[in-house]
Design a protein around this motif. Structure first.
Motif, PDB file in Angstrom:
ATOM      1  N   VAL A 185      24.615  -2.739 -11.936  1.00 31.79           N
ATOM      2  CA  VAL A 185      23.644  -3.209 -10.831  1.00 31.79           C
ATOM      3  C   VAL A 185      22.088  -3.239 -10.755  1.00 31.79           C
ATOM      4  CG1 VAL A 185      23.463  -3.078  -8.071  1.00 31.79           C
ATOM      5  CG2 VAL A 185      25.404  -2.173  -9.249  1.00 31.79           C
ATOM      6  N   THR A 186      21.496  -4.447 -10.593  1.00 29.35           N
ATOM      7  CA  THR A 186      19.881  -4.539 -10.238  1.00 29.35           C
ATOM      8  C   THR A 186      19.203  -3.628  -9.272  1.00 29.35           C
ATOM      9  OG1 THR A 186      20.064  -6.290 -11.878  1.00 29.35           O
ATOM     10  CG2 THR A 186      17.839  -5.823 -10.769  1.00 29.35           C
ATOM     11  N   ASP A 187      18.607  -2.759  -9.353  1.00 30.16           N
ATOM     12  CA  ASP A 187      17.767  -2.318  -8.181  1.00 30.16           C
ATOM     13  C   ASP A 187      16.809  -2.936  -8.111  1.00 30.16           C
ATOM     14  OD1 ASP A 187      19.943  -1.563  -6.895  1.00 30.16           O
ATOM     15  OD2 ASP A 187      20.206   0.283  -8.052  1.00 30.16           O
ATOM     16  N   PHE A 188      15.317  -2.438  -7.344  1.00 26.58           N
ATOM     17  CA  PHE A 188      14.415  -2.579  -7.275  1.00 26.58           C
ATOM     18  C   PHE A 188      13.284  -2.676  -5.946  1.00 26.58           C
ATOM     19  CE2 PHE A 188      16.402  -6.509  -6.058  1.00 26.58           C
ATOM     20  CZ  PHE A 188      15.505  -6.629  -4.504  1.00 26.58           C
ATOM     21  N   LEU A 189      14.464  -2.533  -5.050  1.00 22.89           N
ATOM     22  CA  LEU A 189      13.058  -1.941  -3.679  1.00 22.89           C
ATOM     23  C   LEU A 189      13.713  -0.742  -3.740  1.00 22.89           C
ATOM     24  CD1 LEU A 189      14.534  -4.400  -1.355  1.00 22.89           C
ATOM     25  CD2 LEU A 189      12.898  -4.692  -2.154  1.00 22.89           C
ATOM     26  N   VAL A 190      12.240  -0.070  -3.541  1.00 25.11           N
ATOM     27  CA  VAL A 190      11.357   1.501  -3.443  1.00 25.11           C
ATOM     28  C   VAL A 190      10.681   1.720  -2.077  1.00 25.11           C
ATOM     29  CG1 VAL A 190      10.452   3.345  -4.121  1.00 25.11           C
ATOM     30  CG2 VAL A 190      11.817   2.039  -5.850  1.00 25.11           C
ATOM     31  N   PHE A 191      11.128   2.131  -1.424  1.00 26.59           N
ATOM     32  CA  PHE A 191      10.771   2.184   0.085  1.00 26.59           C
ATOM     33  C   PHE A 191       9.601   4.009   0.379  1.00 26.59           C
ATOM     34  CE2 PHE A 191      13.754  -0.449   0.962  1.00 26.59           C
ATOM     35  CZ  PHE A 191      13.112  -2.045   1.658  1.00 26.59           C
ATOM     36  N   GLY A 192       8.547   3.763   0.550  1.00 32.08           N
ATOM     37  CA  GLY A 192       7.372   4.920  -0.070  1.00 32.08           C
ATOM     38  C   GLY A 192       7.711   5.505  -1.202  1.00 32.08           C
ATOM     39  N   SER A 193       7.011   7.131  -0.956  1.00 36.11           N
ATOM     40  CA  SER A 193       6.592   8.142  -2.470  1.00 36.11           C
ATOM     41  C   SER A 193       7.823   8.183  -2.388  1.00 36.11           C
ATOM     42  CB  SER A 193       5.769   8.307  -2.037  1.00 36.11           C
ATOM     43  OG  SER A 193       5.670   9.428  -1.181  1.00 36.11           O
ATOM     44  N   ARG A 194       8.989   8.949  -1.989  1.00 38.01           N
ATOM     45  CA  ARG A 194       9.876   9.375  -2.378  1.00 38.01           C
ATOM     46  C   ARG A 194      11.116   8.979  -1.997  1.00 38.01           C
ATOM     47  NH1 ARG A 194      10.337  14.308   1.473  1.00 38.01           N
ATOM     48  NH2 ARG A 194       9.459  13.085   2.731  1.00 38.01           N
ATOM     49  N   GLY A 195      11.151   7.778  -2.309  1.00 37.75           N
ATOM     50  CA  GLY A 195      12.868   7.272  -1.596  1.00 37.75           C
ATOM     51  C   GLY A 195      13.332   6.776  -3.080  1.00 37.75           C
ATOM     52  N   GLY A 196      14.760   6.143  -2.564  1.00 38.63           N
ATOM     53  CA  GLY A 196      15.746   5.795  -3.361  1.00 38.63           C
ATOM     54  C   GLY A 196      14.889   4.443  -3.656  1.00 38.63           C
TER      55      GLY A 196
ATOM     56  N   SER B  54       1.030  -1.335  -0.096  1.00 36.79           N
ATOM     57  CA  SER B  54      -0.176  -0.164   0.089  1.00 36.79           C
ATOM     58  C   SER B  54       0.645   1.416  -0.182  1.00 36.79           C
ATOM     59  CB  SER B  54      -1.193   0.122   1.110  1.00 36.79           C
ATOM     60  OG  SER B  54      -0.355   0.157   2.549  1.00 36.79           O
ATOM     61  N   GLY B  55       1.861   1.762  -1.207  1.00 32.33           N
ATOM     62  CA  GLY B  55       2.960   3.026  -1.029  1.00 32.33           C
ATOM     63  C   GLY B  55       3.698   2.427   0.422  1.00 32.33           C
ATOM     64  N   ARG B  56       4.466   1.855   0.437  1.00 29.89           N
ATOM     65  CA  ARG B  56       5.073   2.346   1.588  1.00 29.89           C
ATOM     66  C   ARG B  56       6.455   0.852   0.875  1.00 29.89           C
ATOM     67  NH1 ARG B  56       1.238   0.830   5.735  1.00 29.89           N
ATOM     68  NH2 ARG B  56       0.445   3.215   6.803  1.00 29.89           N
ATOM     69  N   LEU B  57       6.136  -0.109   0.140  1.00 25.39           N
ATOM     70  CA  LEU B  57       6.851  -0.994  -0.695  1.00 25.39           C
ATOM     71  C   LEU B  57       6.930  -0.771  -2.163  1.00 25.39           C
ATOM     72  CD1 LEU B  57      10.006  -1.520  -0.550  1.00 25.39           C
ATOM     73  CD2 LEU B  57       8.243  -3.524  -0.119  1.00 25.39           C
ATOM     74  N   GLN B  58       7.242  -0.552  -3.189  1.00 23.38           N
ATOM     75  CA  GLN B  58       7.283  -1.300  -4.301  1.00 23.38           C
ATOM     76  C   GLN B  58       8.439  -2.189  -5.293  1.00 23.38           C
ATOM     77  OE1 GLN B  58       5.188   2.350  -6.103  1.00 23.38           O
ATOM     78  NE2 GLN B  58       7.899   2.988  -7.406  1.00 23.38           N
ATOM     79  N   PHE B  59       8.069  -3.162  -5.923  1.00 26.84           N
ATOM     80  CA  PHE B  59       9.458  -3.223  -6.718  1.00 26.84           C
ATOM     81  C   PHE B  59       9.261  -2.729  -8.099  1.00 26.84           C
ATOM     82  CE2 PHE B  59       8.826  -8.033  -4.445  1.00 26.84           C
ATOM     83  CZ  PHE B  59       9.441  -7.051  -3.479  1.00 26.84           C
ATOM     84  N   THR B  60      10.400  -1.686  -8.562  1.00 25.28           N
ATOM     85  CA  THR B  60      10.919  -1.189  -9.977  1.00 25.28           C
ATOM     86  C   THR B  60      12.143  -1.855 -10.250  1.00 25.28           C
ATOM     87  OG1 THR B  60       9.106   0.569  -9.165  1.00 25.28           O
ATOM     88  CG2 THR B  60      10.473   0.889 -11.287  1.00 25.28           C
ATOM     89  N   TYR B  61      12.160  -2.424 -11.088  1.00 26.31           N
ATOM     90  CA  TYR B  61      13.114  -2.858 -12.086  1.00 26.31           C
ATOM     91  C   TYR B  61      13.692  -1.873 -12.773  1.00 26.31           C
ATOM     92  CZ  TYR B  61      15.688  -6.443 -15.026  1.00 26.31           C
ATOM     93  OH  TYR B  61      16.938  -6.627 -16.243  1.00 26.31           O
ATOM     94  N   TYR B  62      15.177  -1.207 -12.352  1.00 23.05           N
ATOM     95  CA  TYR B  62      16.186  -0.653 -12.638  1.00 23.05           C
ATOM     96  C   TYR B  62      17.762  -1.054 -12.642  1.00 23.05           C
ATOM     97  CZ  TYR B  62      18.857   3.709 -13.046  1.00 23.05           C
ATOM     98  OH  TYR B  62      19.093   4.859 -13.338  1.00 23.05           O
ATOM     99  N   GLU B  63      18.087  -0.876 -13.598  1.00 22.52           N
ATOM    100  CA  GLU B  63      19.816  -0.994 -14.008  1.00 22.52           C
ATOM    101  C   GLU B  63      20.199   0.042 -13.655  1.00 22.52           C
ATOM    102  OE1 GLU B  63      20.773  -4.001 -14.341  1.00 22.52           O
ATOM    103  OE2 GLU B  63      18.831  -4.820 -14.447  1.00 22.52           O
ATOM    104  N   ASN B  64      21.223   0.255 -13.190  1.00 22.83           N
ATOM    105  CA  ASN B  64      22.436   1.596 -12.259  1.00 22.83           C
ATOM    106  C   ASN B  64      23.235   0.613 -12.520  1.00 22.83           C
ATOM    107  OD1 ASN B  64      23.319   3.446 -11.020  1.00 22.83           O
ATOM    108  ND2 ASN B  64      22.982   2.757  -8.944  1.00 22.83           N
ATOM    109  N   SER B  65      24.485   2.186 -13.536  1.00 22.82           N
ATOM    110  CA  SER B  65      25.400   1.456 -14.101  1.00 22.82           C
ATOM    111  C   SER B  65      26.490   3.274 -13.342  1.00 22.82           C
ATOM    112  CB  SER B  65      25.315   2.070 -15.506  1.00 22.82           C
ATOM    113  OG  SER B  65      25.602   3.464 -16.137  1.00 22.82           O
TER     114      SER B  65
END
Length: 152
Positions: free
Chosen positions: A109-120, A35-46
């Motif tokens: 690097v594969t990143d995927f965890l986003v905490f909250g609406s303003r989190g990295g 519910s908006g506190r955690l989302q998985f977003t697939y991102y590749e960070n070079s």
């Protein structure tokens, strides 16, 4: 033994989670989890933390190797003793190795965890590095806090 077990578990969990994300999500895809506190977003960070130094991420693999070598050196000298530092150094090494594996194999690097609406966006290795850093801070504060509390 706590050091090795912690580092190994972090590496296995991190690489397993990244493999699941790469295998089951499309780049840029977002899955809300809590519910908006955690989302998985697939991102590749070079790059590095906060997507800085894009394109230079492979150099951070060298930094990780130097860091891991330093931890082993100080462990060998007996400088990193006790359960708190064992766990802290295991988390730090596991996180550094987990991200270094990505940098060497995928050049990002594969990143995927986003905490909250303003989190990295981060991954399990990043969480382990943060947790290890917090444990080091706790270790550093342990003796001064004991002295303060002893005066009361």
């Amino acid at each position: 033994m706590l050091f090795y077990l912690t580092a190994l578990l972090v590496i296995i969990a991190d690489q397993g989670a990244k493999w699941l994300v790469r295998s089951n999500m499309l780049l840029g895809e977002t899955i809300p989890v809590w519910s908006g506190r955690l989302q998985f977003t697939y991102y590749e960070n070079s790059g590095a933390a906060f997507s800085s130094f894009q394109g230079f991420g492979q150099y951070f693999a060298i930094v990780a190797v130097v860091f891991v070598a330093a931890v082993f050196y100080y462990r060998h000298k007996g400088e990193l003793r006790g359960p708190l530092l064992e766990a802290a150094s295991g988390l730090l090494v596991g996180g550094a190795v987990g991200n270094a594996i990505d940098r060497v194999i995928y050049r990002q690097v594969t990143d995927f965890l986003v905490f909250g609406s303003r989190g990295g966006i981060m991954n399990l290795a990043d969480l382990a590095i943060n947790a290890g850093g917090l444990l080091v801070v706790l270790h550093l504060l342990k003796e001064p806090l004991k002295r303060v509390l002893a005066r009361r």
